[in-house]
Design a protein around this motif. Structure first.
Motif, mmCIF file in Angstrom:
data_model
loop_
_atom_site.group_PDB
_atom_site.id
_atom_site.type_symbol
_atom_site.label_atom_id
_atom_site.label_comp_id
_atom_site.label_asym_id
_atom_site.label_seq_id
_atom_site.Cartn_x
_atom_site.Cartn_y
_atom_site.Cartn_z
ATOM 1 N N ASP A 1 -3.704 -4.693 9.643
ATOM 2 C CA ASP A 1 -5.043 -4.800 8.378
ATOM 3 C C ASP A 1 -5.955 -5.100 9.808
ATOM 4 O O ASP A 1 -6.906 -4.245 9.247
ATOM 5 C CB ASP A 1 -4.147 -5.278 8.039
ATOM 6 C CG ASP A 1 -3.598 -6.034 7.019
ATOM 7 O OD1 ASP A 1 -3.022 -4.456 6.911
ATOM 8 O OD2 ASP A 1 -3.660 -6.276 6.176
ATOM 9 N N ARG B 1 0.886 -1.147 -0.145
ATOM 10 C CA ARG B 1 0.053 0.117 -0.113
ATOM 11 C C ARG B 1 1.218 1.063 0.320
ATOM 12 O O ARG B 1 2.206 0.678 0.220
ATOM 13 C CB ARG B 1 -1.056 -0.397 1.389
ATOM 14 C CG ARG B 1 -2.175 -1.225 1.488
ATOM 15 C CD ARG B 1 -2.518 -0.572 2.280
ATOM 16 N NE ARG B 1 -3.844 -1.959 2.263
ATOM 17 C CZ ARG B 1 -3.262 -2.939 3.367
ATOM 18 N NH1 ARG B 1 -2.088 -3.823 3.357
ATOM 19 N NH2 ARG B 1 -4.594 -3.975 3.307
ATOM 20 N N PRO C 1 2.025 -8.485 4.609
ATOM 21 C CA PRO C 1 1.080 -8.441 5.513
ATOM 22 C C PRO C 1 0.997 -9.009 6.656
ATOM 23 O O PRO C 1 1.495 -9.991 7.062
ATOM 24 C CB PRO C 1 -0.308 -8.677 4.296
ATOM 25 C CG PRO C 1 0.155 -9.380 3.057
ATOM 26 C CD PRO C 1 1.644 -9.579 3.959
ATOM 27 N N ALA D 1 -0.830 2.863 12.189
ATOM 28 C CA ALA D 1 -2.348 3.250 11.539
ATOM 29 C C ALA D 1 -2.766 4.063 11.583
ATOM 30 O O ALA D 1 -3.719 3.821 10.288
ATOM 31 C CB ALA D 1 -3.400 1.794 12.164
#
Length: 303
Positions: A179, A164, A174, A208
């Motif tokens: 996430d 991303r 990931p 985040a």
């Protein structure tokens, strides 16, 4: 999860989980959990990206477990008011203990995001997760300052191939925990008012939040969380995105470990006589319950 990831986790994660749970039994206030509760959040209980919901001590309610963010939001999304992310060992035990401290401070149920244990995390976990998140926090701060000086938006860092685009680089693999936290911010549960991190958990929260704020900025959108959410860090001072208006950061006066990856030029509260741990049964602890009750008022929270 890839085949290689699965094989590595199967071979190495149990040992890491036992080690990390042992670390967290020292760093976190696990005495606030009953023996049965501690057994229920032992090393094999919850995987990376899982969420648990912890009631206040003595309430008679049980800790609830959700395997991922989708299940959690379906079951608890309308009622969740607070979420914690622990650091150090990143175990379910440490997560539950931190959630119990927050639950006891406000008399509400508190969700906890379990981090760590994916194969992509093994090196990061071995180093406590500090170096990646701490370095990228400083890198992002430099970009933000450059953007301010040029009177232009801070340029995002290039994403790894297949990754991303965001203000900070992220690991190639990931991360289920990161996430999950990102998905929670996007969902913006209607009663969510509080986000609390400790140690590496603070830096992951910062990561985040920045990702979330950057995405909304590119879309020209706002979020109700910018005004509503209280963000609290213990054991790390982060360059939290200023669009989140309520930020409270605490660092022990004796906490050289947390200071290594902190932005000490930013506003924070220095807690006298405290080191990095939150275990109220040990000397030199940082009392998270007292800090929250005395310095982070949350009107409107309901049990």
């Amino acid at each position: 999860m890839s085949t290689l990831d699965t094989q590595l986790v199967a071979g190495l994660a149990p040992a890491f989980k036992r080690r990390n749970a042992g670390l967290d039994a020292w760093f976190y206030d696990t005495g606030a959990l009953t023996p049965d509760e501690q057994a229920g959040v032992g090393p094999g209980a919850d995987e990376e990206g899982a969420l648990i919901v912890v009631p206040p001590g003595g309430s008679g309610r049980r800790i609830r477990h959700h395997p991922d963010i989708a299940h959690f939001l379906a079951a608890e999304g309308e009622t969740v008011q607070a979420l914690v992310v622990a650091g150090v060992g990143s175990s379910a035990l440490g997560t539950a203990a931190l959630a119990r401290n927050v639950a006891d401070a406000y008399g509400i149920e508190v969700a906890g995001l379990v981090s760590g244990y994916g194969a992509s995390d093994l090196l990061s976990e071995a180093l406590g997760g500090w170096f990646f998140y701490g370095a990228t926090d400083r890198f992002r701060h430099g970009l933000r300052e450059l953007g301010r000086r040029l009177q232009a938006p801070t340029p995002p860092a290039p994403a790894p191939s297949g990754g991303r685009v965001g203000a900070r680089a992220k690991p190639v693999s990931p991360l289920a925990d990161l996430d999950a936290l990102a998905a929670l911010l996007v969902a913006a549960p209607p009663r969510l008012r509080l986000l609390v991190g400790h140690s590496k958990g603070c830096l992951m929260i910062d990561h985040a939040l920045e990702r979330h704020a950057d995405a909304l900025r590119r879309q020209g959108r706002d979020s109700p969380l910018f005004e509503r959410l209280r963000i609290v860090t213990f054991g790390a001072v982060c360059d939290l995105p200023p669009v989140y208006r309520h930020r409270h950061q605490f660092l022990g006066a004796l906490d050289g470990f947390g200071g290594l990856n902190s932005r000490l030029d930013l506003p924070f509260t220095r807690v006298s006589g405290a080191w990095h741990h939150l275990n109220r049964h040990l000397p030199a602890h940082l009392d998270a319950v007292a800090c929250l009750r005395e310095q982070v008022p949350l009107d409107g929270l309901a049990a």
